[in-house]
Design an enzyme around this catalytic site. Structure first.
Site, PDB file in Angstrom:
ATOM      1  N   ASP A  67      -1.634  17.659  -5.180  1.00  0.00           N
ATOM      2  CA  ASP A  67      -0.557  17.255  -6.077  1.00  0.00           C
ATOM      3  C   ASP A  67      -1.074  16.531  -7.321  1.00  0.00           C
ATOM      4  OD1 ASP A  67      -1.426  14.992  -4.711  1.00  0.00           O
ATOM      5  OD2 ASP A  67       0.432  14.720  -3.611  1.00  0.00           O
ATOM      6  N   ASN A 136       7.031   7.133   4.612  1.00  0.00           N
ATOM      7  CA  ASN A 136       8.267   7.808   5.042  1.00  0.00           C
ATOM      8  C   ASN A 136       7.974   9.206   5.613  1.00  0.00           C
ATOM      9  OD1 ASN A 136       7.606   9.266   2.778  1.00  0.00           O
ATOM     10  ND2 ASN A 136       9.407   8.702   1.586  1.00  0.00           N
ATOM     11  N   HIS A 138       6.028  11.521   4.247  1.00  0.00           N
ATOM     12  CA  HIS A 138       5.781  12.610   3.301  1.00  0.00           C
ATOM     13  C   HIS A 138       4.335  13.100   3.381  1.00  0.00           C
ATOM     14  CE1 HIS A 138       4.735   9.452   0.087  1.00  0.00           C
ATOM     15  NE2 HIS A 138       3.718  10.283   0.000  1.00  0.00           N
ATOM     16  N   GLU A 143       8.800  14.902  -0.136  1.00  0.00           N
ATOM     17  CA  GLU A 143       9.583  13.780   0.363  1.00  0.00           C
ATOM     18  C   GLU A 143      10.542  14.241   1.461  1.00  0.00           C
ATOM     19  OE1 GLU A 143       8.842  10.886  -0.433  1.00  0.00           O
ATOM     20  OE2 GLU A 143       8.558  10.563  -2.578  1.00  0.00           O
TER      21      GLU A 143
HETATM   22  C1  GLP Z   1       0.674   9.727  -2.200  1.00  0.00           C
HETATM   23  C2  GLP Z   1       0.007  11.096  -2.146  1.00  0.00           C
HETATM   24  C3  GLP Z   1      -0.145  11.568  -0.720  1.00  0.00           C
HETATM   25  C4  GLP Z   1      -0.753  10.461   0.127  1.00  0.00           C
HETATM   26  C5  GLP Z   1       0.188   9.280   0.139  1.00  0.00           C
HETATM   27  C6  GLP Z   1      -0.305   8.128   1.003  1.00  0.00           C
HETATM   28  O1  GLP Z   1       2.040   9.780  -2.223  1.00  0.00           O
HETATM   29  N1  GLP Z   1       0.724  12.074  -2.880  1.00  0.00           N
HETATM   30  O2  GLP Z   1      -0.961  12.724  -0.699  1.00  0.00           O
HETATM   31  O3  GLP Z   1      -0.964  10.932   1.433  1.00  0.00           O
HETATM   32  O4  GLP Z   1       0.305   8.818  -1.195  1.00  0.00           O
HETATM   33  O5  GLP Z   1      -1.180   7.337   0.275  1.00  0.00           O
HETATM   34  P1  GLP Z   1      -2.123   6.229   0.853  1.00  0.00           P
HETATM   35  O6  GLP Z   1      -3.247   6.943   1.474  1.00  0.00           O
HETATM   36  O7  GLP Z   1      -2.537   5.426  -0.334  1.00  0.00           O
HETATM   37  O8  GLP Z   1      -1.333   5.455   1.835  1.00  0.00           O
END
Ligand code: GLP
Length: 250
Positions: A67, A136, A138, A143
């Site tokens: 993404d 959440n 995702h 989402e």
């Molecule tokens: C973002 C990314 C996800 C990632 C998520 C969790 O939203 N788009 O790919 O898994 O954050 O991030 P973190 O690893 O910082 O908790």
């Protein structure tokens, strides 16, 4: 889904780096789906350490990121482009032409999403998709509420995701409101999936994913439908899972 319970973030990262290196060191062409966020940072650092010690060969490695934010330049420090170059690509010998990240500044982001999916289809899905998980549930930026048949698309980020990601920005107001992300259907095209989860804030999502019914309310729960998923989670991330559930997936 197979669950690998580890003691710590460090143990999770070592497992993930070795898992990825197994593919990379096969020396045949490998298509890796990569993720951003705080969770895989140490994994990437270990890949870089390995590269420095062993000159691991990345010329046959092709990468496809999940993404990117819409509307921030790729050289913006918080873009996922910048993240990937800072944590991995600048430090290994991967040819730039092998790197794929959606372009959130494209004039037509809908066309960009369509083209990105065409690239993924062209390789028949990635060989290994690395995933983190949002608080959440995702995955990528899919989402809760995202239909499971979605391919690469444009999303409006939820308040909770923007808040969670605001730690990287000057303030919440600076966090982009939209992103371009591989869809759940794009992720399911992967031949294998490695999902990493670390810390208490992920415990609810991990519990939902394993114990709840597969539902669009928890996007990660779709992974039950995939035949080759390994979840590596530390003690805090599995703290809301019953021991029996941990055992039955180990
Ligand atoms: C973002 C990314 C996800 C990632 C998520 C969790 O939203 N788009 O790919 O898994 O954050 O991030 P973190 O690893 O910082 O908790």
């Amino acid at each position: 889904m197979k669950l690998v319970k580890v003691k710590s973030h460090e143990e999770m990262s070592v497992f993930a780096a070795n898992y990825i290196l197994d593919k990379v060191k096969s020396n045949s062409q490998v298509n890796l789906g990569l993720a951003t966020g705080g969770t895989p940072v140490r994994t990437y650092e270990l890949l870089v350490d390995d590269y420095r010690r062993n000159s691991t060969y990345y010329q046959n490695v092709y990468t496809y990121n999940l993404d990117e934010y819409v509307g921030i330049p790729i050289d913006h420090p918080n873009s996922y482009h910048a993240f990937m170059f800072e944590h991995l690509f600048n430090h290994i010998n991967i040819p730039e032409k092998n790197i794929h990240i959606p372009n959130g500044l494209s004039e037509d982001i809908y066309e960009e999403a369509h083209n990105y999916e065409t690239i993924i289809d062209g390789i028949g899905g990635v060989d290994l998709q690395l995933l983190g998980i949002g608080e959440n549930g995702h995955i990528g930026f899919n989402e809760p509420g995202t239909p499971f048949d979605r391919e690469t698309h444009i999303v409006t980020l939820t308040e909770s995701t923007r808040k969670a990601n605001s730690r990287y920005f000057e303030s919440l107001d600076h966090v982009p409101e939209r992103a371009i992300t591989m869809g759940i259907a794009s992720i399911l095209k992967s031949r294998g999936i490695l999902l990493l989860a670390s810390g208490e804030s992920k415990a609810e999502a991990i519990s939902q994913m394993f114990t709840g019914k597969s539902s669009i309310d928890c996007p990660a729960s779709v992974l039950k439908y995939h035949p080759n998923v390994v979840v590596v989670a530390d003690e805090q991330a599995v703290s809301k899972l019953k021991a029996a559930m941990i055992l039955s997936h180990s």
